[in-house]
Scaffold this motif. Structure first.
Motif, mmCIF file in Angstrom:
data_model
loop_
_atom_site.group_PDB
_atom_site.id
_atom_site.type_symbol
_atom_site.label_atom_id
_atom_site.label_comp_id
_atom_site.label_asym_id
_atom_site.label_seq_id
_atom_site.Cartn_x
_atom_site.Cartn_y
_atom_site.Cartn_z
ATOM 1 N N UNK A 93 17.744 -28.422 -26.193
ATOM 2 C CA UNK A 93 18.935 -28.243 -27.014
ATOM 3 C C UNK A 93 19.640 -26.934 -26.781
ATOM 4 N N UNK A 94 19.308 -26.258 -25.699
ATOM 5 C CA UNK A 94 19.939 -24.983 -25.369
ATOM 6 C C UNK A 94 19.804 -24.759 -23.863
ATOM 7 N N UNK A 95 20.763 -24.042 -23.291
ATOM 8 C CA UNK A 95 20.739 -23.827 -21.840
ATOM 9 C C UNK A 95 19.870 -22.623 -21.492
ATOM 10 N N UNK A 96 18.557 -22.855 -21.464
ATOM 11 C CA UNK A 96 17.628 -21.790 -21.090
ATOM 12 C C UNK A 96 17.623 -21.561 -19.579
ATOM 13 N N UNK A 97 17.849 -22.609 -18.814
ATOM 14 C CA UNK A 97 17.908 -22.494 -17.355
ATOM 15 C C UNK A 97 19.372 -22.596 -16.937
ATOM 16 N N UNK A 98 19.933 -21.525 -16.411
ATOM 17 C CA UNK A 98 21.368 -21.492 -16.121
ATOM 18 C C UNK A 98 21.709 -21.788 -14.670
ATOM 19 N N UNK A 99 20.709 -21.762 -13.775
ATOM 20 C CA UNK A 99 21.026 -21.981 -12.363
ATOM 21 C C UNK A 99 19.940 -22.783 -11.664
ATOM 22 N N UNK A 100 20.355 -23.549 -10.651
ATOM 23 C CA UNK A 100 19.401 -24.304 -9.837
ATOM 24 C C UNK A 100 18.499 -23.372 -9.037
ATOM 25 N N UNK A 101 19.016 -22.216 -8.670
ATOM 26 C CA UNK A 101 18.227 -21.251 -7.908
ATOM 27 C C UNK A 101 16.982 -20.865 -8.683
ATOM 28 N N UNK A 102 17.158 -20.654 -9.987
ATOM 29 C CA UNK A 102 16.030 -20.298 -10.839
ATOM 30 C C UNK A 102 14.987 -21.407 -10.867
ATOM 31 N N UNK A 103 15.445 -22.655 -10.892
ATOM 32 C CA UNK A 103 14.518 -23.801 -10.909
ATOM 33 C C UNK A 103 13.753 -23.887 -9.591
ATOM 34 N N UNK A 104 14.448 -23.714 -8.468
ATOM 35 C CA UNK A 104 13.790 -23.761 -7.159
ATOM 36 C C UNK A 104 12.693 -22.711 -7.073
ATOM 37 N N UNK A 144 16.809 -29.233 -14.175
ATOM 38 C CA UNK A 144 17.419 -28.186 -15.005
ATOM 39 C C UNK A 144 18.154 -28.789 -16.205
ATOM 40 N N UNK A 145 18.984 -29.807 -15.943
ATOM 41 C CA UNK A 145 19.771 -30.410 -17.016
ATOM 42 C C UNK A 145 18.891 -31.143 -18.024
ATOM 43 N N UNK A 146 17.878 -31.860 -17.539
ATOM 44 C CA UNK A 146 16.986 -32.588 -18.448
ATOM 45 C C UNK A 146 16.216 -31.627 -19.343
ATOM 46 N N UNK A 147 15.763 -30.518 -18.778
ATOM 47 C CA UNK A 147 15.033 -29.531 -19.582
ATOM 48 C C UNK A 147 15.943 -28.920 -20.637
#
Length: 388
Positions: free
Chosen positions: A262-273, A254-257
């Motif tokens: 250059x913007x926080x498109x992914x705000x939660x780990x749940x979304x990544x999972x 999430x953080x690398x993406x």
């Protein structure tokens, strides 16, 4: 003393699996299930609600008073989906992942919330008709990783010592409802990996009971490896557990993406999972495709899959009589394609179906609980569920 007119006494049979990414529960029967992200957010500020609408499970706002929760840990929590919306929500990563599941306050909070939610769901009609308090005699099935078997007695004591009270705050449909929980563990504390095998072996036509095999339960933090002799006899000597911290890898993705974009498109780990499980790699923002997490995910997950495969093969070398090796757990749904690609030697590796992989421990725990209870206790629970 007269019984309170707005209070109902009831019983609940429930199994809870505190997965490191999601909390799963089955109550009254093995197919009546729900799940929510294993995320909490402590907040003593009253939640501002314009319209108290939506699904209760997506808005778990609770106050918990429990002898098992130490002073200083707070009382008011947002749990699951509601908590995941806050950037400061507490997922099981970092120093929390280093703690044992049985020792984390989060485990108690999510377990008690899940039980209270199941009780409210069971008596939703009663609540609609004016019931404001539920006193629940809980028959609970729950498990711990192999590495924490030695903590089972202390964990059981936390759950069974005293009455736990959960009050729903702004949760739609259940706001103001108080649930008092008196918990018993008729089957003791299960071993997660073993519970998963109980479910698989219970399937019609399954031949696992006739052979020696190994199984890896891949969670968000732990990798539990167990070996069974014919007859489903657990080999205590060769069974073991490791920390793999898949949850930390999810955070890195999430953080690398976000850094790359250059913007926080992914705000939660749940979304990544959820994206990794469903292979949904494209990230959309305001209707436009902004990028893909595929390359970043492949980099991190390939490295983790190599570590998992090495651990499995090393453990298998100590139990070479095992004819095949199974992978279960929510982590297997994410890592299975990477492990398959890395296994150049063609070992007999078997991967559970993605739909069932993360539910195996829950289902096995419920089966074990139902076996421990008398038929009369199960019938009472079933009859209450039919009336509710």
């Amino acid at each position: 003393m007269a019984k309170e007119s707005n209070m109902k006494e009831t019983q609940l049979v429930i199994a809870v699996d505190n997965g490191n990414s999601f909390v799963k529960a089955a109550y009254e029967n093995i197919d009546q299930t729900f799940m929510f992200p294993n995320v909490i957010f402590q907040s003593d500020i009253k939640r501002k609600v314009i319209l108290n609408q939506g699904s209760p499970i997506e808005n778990l706002d609770v106050e918990i008073v429990s002898p098992a929760i130490p002073e200083g840990a707070g009382r008011n929590y947002h749990v699951g989906v509601l908590a995941s919306r806050n950037a400061r929500a507490q997922s099981i990563v970092g120093y929390r992942a280093a703690q044992m599941k049985s020792q984390r306050v989060e485990t108690l909070i999510t377990t008690l919330t899940a039980i209270a939610y199941a009780a409210a769901q069971k008596h939703a009609q009663d609540i609609q008709n004016g019931v404001k308090k539920l006193r629940v005699d809980v028959q609970l099935g729950i498990g711990l990783p192999i590495a924490e078997v030695g903590e089972a007695a202390l964990f059981e004591e936390k759950l069974t010592a005293g009455i736990h009270t959960v009050q729903f705050k702004s949760t739609p449909e259940y706001a103001g409802v108080v649930v008092e929980l008196d918990i018993a563990l008729p089957d003791g504390v299960n071993v997660d990996n073993v519970a998963g095998i109980i479910d698989i072996a219970s399937e019609k036509g399954n031949s696992l009971a006739n052979k020696a095999f190994g199984v890896a339960d891949l969670g968000g933090i732990d990798l539990d490896i167990a070996f069974f002799r014919p007859g489903l006899q657990l080999d205590d000597y060769t069974s073991t557990g490791f920390r793999i911290n898949l949850n930390d890898i999810v955070t890195k993705i999430r953080k690398d993406f976000n850094t790359a974009m250059g913007q926080e498109y992914l705000s939660s780990d749940v979304n990544v999972v959820e994206r990794l499980v469903h292979k949904d790699y494209e990230v959309r923002w305001q209707g436009l495709v902004k990028g893909s997490i595929a390359d970043i995910a492949n980099l991190h997950l390939s490295e983790l899959a190599r570590e998992v495969l090495d651990r499995v093969l090393d453990a298998w070398a100590a139990a070479p009589e095992a004819e095949e090796f199974l992978f279960i757990g929510g982590g297997s749904a994410i890592l299975s394609p990477y492990i398959k690609e890395l296994d150049r030697q063609g070992h007999p590796l078997r991967f559970d179906t993605p739909e069932l992989a993360q539910m195996r421990n829950l289902r096995g725990t419920f089966r074990s609980l139902a076996t421990a209870l008398s038929p009369a206790q199960m019938e009472i629970a079933s009859a209450e569920a039919d009336k509710a």
